[in-house]
Write an enzyme that holds these catalytic residues in place. Structure first.
Site, short mmCIF file in Angstrom:
data_model
loop_
_atom_site.label_atom_id
_atom_site.label_comp_id
_atom_site.label_asym_id
_atom_site.label_seq_id
_atom_site.Cartn_x
_atom_site.Cartn_y
_atom_site.Cartn_z
N GLU A 142 2.56 1.04 -3.59
CA GLU A 142 1.70 -0.15 -3.50
C GLU A 142 0.75 -0.12 -2.31
O GLU A 142 0.31 -1.17 -1.84
CB GLU A 142 2.55 -1.41 -3.44
N HIS B 268 3.45 -6.77 3.24
CA HIS B 268 3.84 -7.06 1.86
C HIS B 268 5.36 -7.08 1.79
O HIS B 268 6.01 -6.10 2.15
CB HIS B 268 3.30 -6.00 0.90
N HIS C 71 7.55 -11.22 -7.81
CA HIS C 71 7.49 -10.01 -7.00
C HIS C 71 7.65 -10.31 -5.51
O HIS C 71 8.63 -9.88 -4.90
CB HIS C 71 6.15 -9.32 -7.30
ZN LIG Z 1 6.27 -4.96 -3.71
#
Ligand SMILES: [Zn+2]
Length: 238
Positions: free
Chosen positions: A74, A93, A164
């Site tokens: 990612e 993140h 997520h």
């Molecule tokens: Zn993630």
């Protein structure tokens, strides 16, 4: 700061975010290069608590590095936010647990205490189905998804990612780390107060004033968090 300094600070940010319960084996944090605005620093694909300065890779805004070690899938989250937001110098993140419910529900994540005043600036909500359909693995695994997330984030400091996790950004690594820690704390408080009547969140004015004050106090938290995170240093010896 030089990029050599930032590699050290980035390793510390990884350790802090693990120690504070924001990252576990997954999630990541990056910082924009001090030497080239179109480059950023991010660890290779590994658990955050194990990151050392030598594990840090340099990326361009297409998410490409010359380092052959495996990359985070990612990395495009970071690349596309740096491309879209010249004011952003650090990105976290995470999949921190208390934030997840707010990505699932239309109930807004509100700033409930002064430490999370930055949330009054608006919390963006990213719905991956809007751009990639309903059968993805939820991961932001290419530049198009990263650009869509960055567009959703807009000028906000924080974005929820349904099913997520979230993204916290800031003008420095300590500020982005602070926001990730206190977004999680605020979300936990909101879940804990959900059965109370007449909960009164901060006004926009209160949130903005508190955020401005707290931005000048981030160093105090960083110094303490860094020392607390040192309890895990033994994990990197093995
Ligand atoms: Zn993630």
């Amino acid at each position: 700061m030089t990029d050599a300094d930032l590699r050290i600070q980035l390793a510390q940010a990884n350790h802090i975010l693990f120690d504070q319960g924001v990252l576990d084996a997954f999630g990541h944090v990056s910082v924009r290069s001090a030497e080239r605005a179109d480059r950023f620093l991010l660890a290779r694909n590994m658990a955050p608590v194990l990151v050392t300065p030598a594990d840090v890779q340099e990326y361009d805004l297409d998410g490409i590095t010359s380092d052959p070690a495996p990359s985070y899938l990612e990395r495009f989250i970071h690349a596309e936010i740096y491309r879209a937001r010249p004011d952003v110098h650090a990105v976290v993140h995470s999949h921190s647990a208390s934030v997840i419910p707010f990505g699932l529900s239309s109930t807004p994540l509100q700033a409930l205490f002064h430490m999370a005043g930055f949330l009054v600036g608006g919390v963006a909500r990213f719905e991956i189905r809007d751009v990639a359909g309903d059968a993805t693995d939820l991961l932001v695994r290419d530049a198009a998804l990263g650009a869509a997330l960055a567009a959703t984030l807009g000028d906000a400091p924080f974005a929820l990612m349904r099913g997520h996790g979230s993204v916290a950004v800031g003008a420095s690594l300590p500020l982005a780390v602070y926001r990730a820690v206190y977004a999680e704390e605020n979300a936990a408080l909101q879940l804990r107060s959900r059965h109370l009547a007449d909960v009164v969140p901060l006004t926009d004015g209160e949130g903005r004033s508190a955020a401005e004050t707290n931005a000048g106090q981030v160093g105090r938290a960083w110094d303490m968090w860094r020392r607390l995170a040192a309890r895990h240093d033994g994990l990197r010896a093995g």
